[in-house]
Motif scaffolding. Structure first.
Motif, PDB file in Angstrom:
ATOM      1  N   ALA A  70      66.932  26.519  49.103  1.00  0.00           N
ATOM      2  CA  ALA A  70      65.815  25.570  49.228  1.00  0.00           C
ATOM      3  C   ALA A  70      64.784  26.067  50.232  1.00  0.00           C
ATOM      4  O   ALA A  70      63.570  25.990  49.988  1.00  0.00           O
ATOM      5  N   ILE A  71      65.253  26.587  51.365  1.00  0.00           N
ATOM      6  CA  ILE A  71      64.325  27.094  52.385  1.00  0.00           C
ATOM      7  C   ILE A  71      63.576  28.307  51.861  1.00  0.00           C
ATOM      8  O   ILE A  71      62.346  28.408  52.002  1.00  0.00           O
ATOM      9  N   MET A  72      64.298  29.243  51.239  1.00  0.00           N
ATOM     10  CA  MET A  72      63.649  30.465  50.739  1.00  0.00           C
ATOM     11  C   MET A  72      62.634  30.130  49.656  1.00  0.00           C
ATOM     12  O   MET A  72      61.530  30.704  49.630  1.00  0.00           O
ATOM     13  N   GLU A  73      62.965  29.199  48.779  1.00  0.00           N
ATOM     14  CA  GLU A  73      62.030  28.818  47.729  1.00  0.00           C
ATOM     15  C   GLU A  73      60.763  28.208  48.329  1.00  0.00           C
ATOM     16  O   GLU A  73      59.642  28.515  47.895  1.00  0.00           O
ATOM     17  N   LEU A  74      60.923  27.365  49.348  1.00  0.00           N
ATOM     18  CA  LEU A  74      59.755  26.755  49.985  1.00  0.00           C
ATOM     19  C   LEU A  74      58.882  27.812  50.657  1.00  0.00           C
ATOM     20  O   LEU A  74      57.646  27.771  50.543  1.00  0.00           O
ATOM     21  N   LEU A  75      59.495  28.763  51.337  1.00  0.00           N
ATOM     22  CA  LEU A  75      58.731  29.839  51.981  1.00  0.00           C
ATOM     23  C   LEU A  75      57.924  30.622  50.945  1.00  0.00           C
ATOM     24  O   LEU A  75      56.744  30.938  51.173  1.00  0.00           O
ATOM     25  N   LEU A  76      58.550  30.931  49.823  1.00  0.00           N
ATOM     26  CA  LEU A  76      57.858  31.673  48.763  1.00  0.00           C
ATOM     27  C   LEU A  76      56.725  30.843  48.164  1.00  0.00           C
ATOM     28  O   LEU A  76      55.646  31.383  47.860  1.00  0.00           O
ATOM     29  N   MET A  77      56.951  29.537  48.010  1.00  0.00           N
ATOM     30  CA  MET A  77      55.911  28.680  47.442  1.00  0.00           C
ATOM     31  C   MET A  77      54.713  28.578  48.385  1.00  0.00           C
ATOM     32  O   MET A  77      53.556  28.569  47.947  1.00  0.00           O
ATOM     33  N   ILE A  78      54.989  28.475  49.695  1.00  0.00           N
ATOM     34  CA  ILE A  78      53.896  28.422  50.672  1.00  0.00           C
ATOM     35  C   ILE A  78      53.102  29.724  50.645  1.00  0.00           C
ATOM     36  O   ILE A  78      51.865  29.725  50.582  1.00  0.00           O
ATOM     37  N   ASP A  79      53.820  30.844  50.678  1.00  0.00           N
ATOM     38  CA  ASP A  79      53.165  32.153  50.687  1.00  0.00           C
ATOM     39  C   ASP A  79      52.343  32.373  49.419  1.00  0.00           C
ATOM     40  O   ASP A  79      51.207  32.861  49.482  1.00  0.00           O
ATOM     41  N   ALA A  80      52.909  31.993  48.278  1.00  0.00           N
ATOM     42  CA  ALA A  80      52.189  32.168  47.015  1.00  0.00           C
ATOM     43  C   ALA A  80      50.943  31.291  46.964  1.00  0.00           C
ATOM     44  O   ALA A  80      49.902  31.699  46.440  1.00  0.00           O
ATOM     45  N   ALA A  81      51.035  30.081  47.521  1.00  0.00           N
ATOM     46  CA  ALA A  81      49.881  29.180  47.534  1.00  0.00           C
ATOM     47  C   ALA A  81      48.760  29.736  48.401  1.00  0.00           C
ATOM     48  O   ALA A  81      47.581  29.681  48.025  1.00  0.00           O
ATOM     49  N   LYS A  82      49.118  30.286  49.567  1.00  0.00           N
ATOM     50  CA  LYS A  82      48.100  30.885  50.437  1.00  0.00           C
ATOM     51  C   LYS A  82      47.462  32.101  49.759  1.00  0.00           C
ATOM     52  O   LYS A  82      46.241  32.304  49.847  1.00  0.00           O
ATOM     53  N   SER A  83      48.287  32.883  49.065  1.00  0.00           N
ATOM     54  CA  SER A  83      47.762  34.060  48.359  1.00  0.00           C
ATOM     55  C   SER A  83      46.859  33.670  47.199  1.00  0.00           C
ATOM     56  O   SER A  83      45.997  34.457  46.788  1.00  0.00           O
ATOM     57  N   ALA A  84      47.077  32.445  46.678  1.00  0.00           N
ATOM     58  CA  ALA A  84      46.257  31.961  45.555  1.00  0.00           C
ATOM     59  C   ALA A  84      45.025  31.206  46.047  1.00  0.00           C
ATOM     60  O   ALA A  84      44.397  30.473  45.289  1.00  0.00           O
ATOM     61  N   SER A  85      44.686  31.383  47.333  1.00  0.00           N
ATOM     62  CA  SER A  85      43.466  30.819  47.929  1.00  0.00           C
ATOM     63  C   SER A  85      43.469  29.300  48.039  1.00  0.00           C
ATOM     64  O   SER A  85      42.428  28.653  47.939  1.00  0.00           O
ATOM     65  N   ALA A  86      44.657  28.706  48.260  1.00  0.00           N
ATOM     66  CA  ALA A  86      44.710  27.263  48.522  1.00  0.00           C
ATOM     67  C   ALA A  86      43.944  26.964  49.802  1.00  0.00           C
ATOM     68  O   ALA A  86      43.993  27.728  50.770  1.00  0.00           O
ATOM     69  N   GLY A  87      43.214  25.843  49.804  1.00  0.00           N
ATOM     70  CA  GLY A  87      42.439  25.483  50.988  1.00  0.00           C
ATOM     71  C   GLY A  87      43.315  25.102  52.155  1.00  0.00           C
ATOM     72  O   GLY A  87      43.046  25.456  53.306  1.00  0.00           O
ATOM     73  N   ARG A  88      44.382  24.347  51.894  1.00  0.00           N
ATOM     74  CA  ARG A  88      45.334  23.935  52.925  1.00  0.00           C
ATOM     75  C   ARG A  88      46.670  23.722  52.261  1.00  0.00           C
ATOM     76  O   ARG A  88      46.751  23.263  51.119  1.00  0.00           O
ATOM     77  N   VAL A  89      47.752  24.085  52.955  1.00  0.00           N
ATOM     78  CA  VAL A  89      49.104  23.923  52.411  1.00  0.00           C
ATOM     79  C   VAL A  89      49.934  23.078  53.366  1.00  0.00           C
ATOM     80  O   VAL A  89      50.092  23.428  54.550  1.00  0.00           O
ATOM     81  N   THR A  90      50.451  21.975  52.863  1.00  0.00           N
ATOM     82  CA  THR A  90      51.321  21.099  53.642  1.00  0.00           C
ATOM     83  C   THR A  90      52.730  21.158  53.073  1.00  0.00           C
ATOM     84  O   THR A  90      52.933  20.929  51.878  1.00  0.00           O
ATOM     85  N   ALA A  91      53.707  21.486  53.917  1.00  0.00           N
ATOM     86  CA  ALA A  91      55.111  21.479  53.505  1.00  0.00           C
ATOM     87  C   ALA A  91      55.654  20.066  53.671  1.00  0.00           C
ATOM     88  O   ALA A  91      55.699  19.544  54.786  1.00  0.00           O
ATOM     89  N   VAL A  92      56.024  19.444  52.563  1.00  0.00           N
ATOM     90  CA  VAL A  92      56.588  18.087  52.581  1.00  0.00           C
ATOM     91  C   VAL A  92      58.102  18.233  52.527  1.00  0.00           C
ATOM     92  O   VAL A  92      58.662  18.578  51.487  1.00  0.00           O
ATOM     93  N   ILE A  93      58.756  17.999  53.658  1.00  0.00           N
ATOM     94  CA  ILE A  93      60.204  18.220  53.775  1.00  0.00           C
ATOM     95  C   ILE A  93      60.872  16.882  54.071  1.00  0.00           C
ATOM     96  O   ILE A  93      61.076  16.515  55.242  1.00  0.00           O
ATOM     97  N   PRO A  94      61.216  16.111  53.048  1.00  0.00           N
ATOM     98  CA  PRO A  94      61.813  14.788  53.290  1.00  0.00           C
ATOM     99  C   PRO A  94      63.077  14.847  54.143  1.00  0.00           C
ATOM    100  O   PRO A  94      63.326  13.963  54.963  1.00  0.00           O
ATOM    101  N   TYR A  95      63.887  15.905  53.936  1.00  0.00           N
ATOM    102  CA  TYR A  95      65.113  16.059  54.731  1.00  0.00           C
ATOM    103  C   TYR A  95      65.123  17.460  55.340  1.00  0.00           C
ATOM    104  O   TYR A  95      65.260  18.455  54.637  1.00  0.00           O
TER     105      TYR A  95
END
Length: 320
Positions: A70-95
């Motif tokens: 779960a942690i590794m997938e989130l890290l990859l999703m954040i990195d991919a979003a930044k690489s795709a020119s997302a304006g801002r990325v918020t990690a929503v971690i309920p637990y």
């Protein structure tokens, strides 16, 4: 204050997709499309299937089993979003499970709660949205803004609507560390408050020594942040019953339910055990609890927080 940002985009990892979908229903948008593939060597690859350019991206991922994936997938999703020119990325971690590792209480160990916070920031997270950290000081491990939600309102509303004459009961904190949370719910219910004084015997054994407050002949609501193996819960419920509690209700934020938890809950002398859906609870566990497990939704609370963050409004107003 209303801030003009790029489009609101919500995506989900694989740990708790039903919660992400419910959040999107409250927001009135569709869950974003992405794909995560695990190769035969256990490596993960994440790919977004739509444009993120200048978008205000929120990625929902709980740190539940398997936590490392779960942690590794989130890290990859954040990195991919930044690489795709997302304006801002918020990690929503309920637990945020590593919130339990908040201090160096043994020699030669890592403070993993801080390490994971560093990893999220290194991956490119601009902001973090989470709920009921085990230790509030974990908030300070982050150098980016953190919005720390509470499930107190959801739990209090659940008890008020399901327990007859709920205001005549007593909220019981299972240890001194839970008093603040229990006190908040007691104020919302306008009922009594008590807590269990514990004595640590060994590194793995804790004994309930005394009860501060009165539970005799009353309905008792045991409030905590999470249930894992339910060992501490069994001790707290049994102690409350020995002290004369008439009925016991349990409500926590995170229902992790690992190991023998379901069997212990099924045999527990409690009316019900409620937890929120920050962690996905399979139907098989609910069925195996003998009807005692209840799942409360915090999707609307997360949706309101995401909406306020997106528009630049205060998140703290959600608790007033």
């Amino acid at each position: 204050m209303n801030i003009n940002r790029g489009p609101l985009l919500v995506f989900s990892g694989q740990s708790n997709r039903p919660l992400a979908e419910e959040i999107c229903q409250h927001l009135g948008i569709s869950l974003g499309k992405s794909e995560t593939i695990k190769f035969t060597n256990d490596n993960l690859i994440v790919q977004y299937e739509e444009s993120l350019r200048e978008g205000d991206v929120f990625i929902v991922q709980s740190f539940s089993t398997p936590v490392s994936d779960a942690i590794m997938e989130l890290l990859l999703m954040i990195d991919a979003a930044k690489s795709a020119s997302a304006g801002r990325v918020t990690a929503v971690i309920p637990y945020y499970s590593y919130a339990r590792s908040d201090k160096k209480d043994a020699p030669r160990i890592s403070i993993a709660g801080r390490l994971v916070a560093d990893l999220l920031q290194s991956a490119g997270a601009d902001r973090v949205l989470t709920m009921t950290l085990h230790s509030p000081q974990v908030h300070g491990f982050f150098k980016v803004p953190v919005d720390h939600l509470s499930s107190d309102l959801v739990i209090a509303n659940h008890l008020r609507t399901t327990v007859p004459d709920a205001e005549e009961g007593v909220v019981l904190a299972p240890d001194s560390g839970s008093i603040k949370r229990a006190s908040s719910i007691a104020r919302r219910l306008n009922c009594g408050l008590a807590f269990i004084d514990k004595q640590r015997l060994t590194d793995t054994q804790v004994e309930s020594r005394a009860l501060i407050g009165d539970v005799k002949g009353k309905k008792v609501y045991i409030i905590d942040d999470e249930i894992s193996t339910a060992g501490s819960l069994v001790e707290a419920v049994n102690f409350a019953k020995r002290m004369g509690a008439e009925e016991v209700y349990v409500a926590v934020t995170h229902g992790v339910y690992t190991g023998p938890a379901i069997e212990r809950i099924a045999a527990l002398d409690a009316v019900q055990v409620a937890s929120s859906n920050t962690v996905l609870v399979p139907q098989s566990k609910i069925d195996g609890s003998g009807g005692k497990l209840h799942v409360l939704s915090v999707a609307e609370l997360f949706a309101n927080a995401i909406s306020n963050i997106h528009t630049g409004e205060s998140v703290s107003t959600l608790f007033e």
